[in-house]
Design an enzyme around this catalytic site. Sequence first.
Site, PDB file in Angstrom:
ATOM      1  N   GLY A 119       1.219  -1.048   0.046  1.00  0.00           N
ATOM      2  CA  GLY A 119      -0.089  -0.199  -0.146  1.00  0.00           C
ATOM      3  C   GLY A 119       0.488   1.570  -0.169  1.00  0.00           C
ATOM      4  N   GLY A 171       0.643   4.364  -1.556  1.00  0.00           N
ATOM      5  CA  GLY A 171      -0.361   5.235  -1.854  1.00  0.00           C
ATOM      6  C   GLY A 171      -0.940   5.711  -0.216  1.00  0.00           C
ATOM      7  N   ASP A 172      -0.320   4.935   0.561  1.00  0.00           N
ATOM      8  CA  ASP A 172      -0.950   5.002   2.210  1.00  0.00           C
ATOM      9  C   ASP A 172       0.883   5.058   2.914  1.00  0.00           C
ATOM     10  OD1 ASP A 172      -3.650   4.730   2.678  1.00  0.00           O
ATOM     11  OD2 ASP A 172      -3.754   2.980   1.654  1.00  0.00           O
ATOM     12  N   ILE A 173       1.388   3.976   2.789  1.00  0.00           N
ATOM     13  CA  ILE A 173       2.391   3.459   3.874  1.00  0.00           C
ATOM     14  C   ILE A 173       3.902   5.389   2.934  1.00  0.00           C
ATOM     15  CG2 ILE A 173       4.922   2.807   3.890  1.00  0.00           C
ATOM     16  CD1 ILE A 173       2.953   0.031   3.632  1.00  0.00           C
TER      17      ILE A 173
END
Length: 399
Positions: free
Chosen positions: A176, A178-180
């Site tokens: 992930g 796009g989050d991390i």
Amino acid sequence: MNARTGPLSDVRILDLTQALAGPFCTMLLADLGADVIKVEPPGGDMSRTMGPHPNDRAGTDYGGYFASVNRNKRSVVLDIKTDGGREAIFKLAATADAVVENAKTGVMDRAGIGYDRLRKIKPSLVYAAIRGFGDPRTGRSPYADWPAYDIVAQSMGGLVSITGPAGSDGFRAGPGVGDIYPGTLAALGVVSAIHAARRTGHGQFLDVAMYDAILTLCENIVYTYSRAGVVRGPQGNGTPVLCPFDVFRSRDGAVAIAAPGENHWAILCNAIGRPELIADDRCRNNPKRVANAEFVREAVSAWTTAHTTQEIVAAIGGRVPVGPVNTAKDIFADPHPRARGMLIEVDQPGDNPPLTIAGCPIKFTETPSGIYARAPLLGEHTEQILAEAGITDASKEKS
């Protein structure tokens, strides 16, 4: 909880985050020693319901997802929709160095616990937000009110368009990102802002947009388009500027080999039994090899496909940049992660065996980072945390 030994052991974070981007940010801060107070609604962080779950579900109210990114934190349950819940937030904010949240734009403001309200309580407070498209305080995006997930950030920030097999429409990266990655940048921002606040006495608002973070991660597509007007597309496992720099099939798997420099290329040529390629005009330097990448890949692949991954690594490991394409099973068997403290067994509540989670990659010689405690049960530290903030039984009843 064991003693917090990391360099941020004198820092307190009020964590109002859920899901992945925000909790990953505060996880990093907690791994570095910060006292992270995770504020959860009565139903808990949404990720508590996500697996894989242990056998004793009654003894542990969370799965592997929550366990990984919420270790080292203390949980307090507060209903911010009530006067008592908001008052508790105010008192906890007064004891914190920073507040971190990842709600949509305006959610915390409408709840009465946004930056403008909290900075009146503590002018030195740092307030960090992670949002899909940023906060209007730092730059108004036309998408400011849009919701976002990892795959949206990866797509809009450019990562999907350059990932996957050549000729494809692009692929989402496996983790992930796009989050991390936004969470990682936000952690750096929080530490920087706390440093400034301790020097000046003034806090500030900071935010990281998921779109912005992925765009930064894909910085090469920006200057390539600006300078040359080239729109980069998926390149498979290679790169358009280095060769060989690819993932090659082996007899029993796959292996990454990178030998764009002349010294490494010469060693590789000798190892694969093709010393004549060193002087071959198609391969005599990196630009030539890039121009003749298919020829180079075929020459290397002819050798790798005839050998096992282990044989390839044994032949060139330590002399040419090389590494097996590891699965999780391979990583557990590799001595490196254990030696570096990157696979940590953490005891779990209830009648459950320990869970292995990824350790902290930021290592210190004097103030070691670490995993001091498992993820908390929902509200496990409510009484303790409220007592520390001087919140009475009467005020708790209001919430």
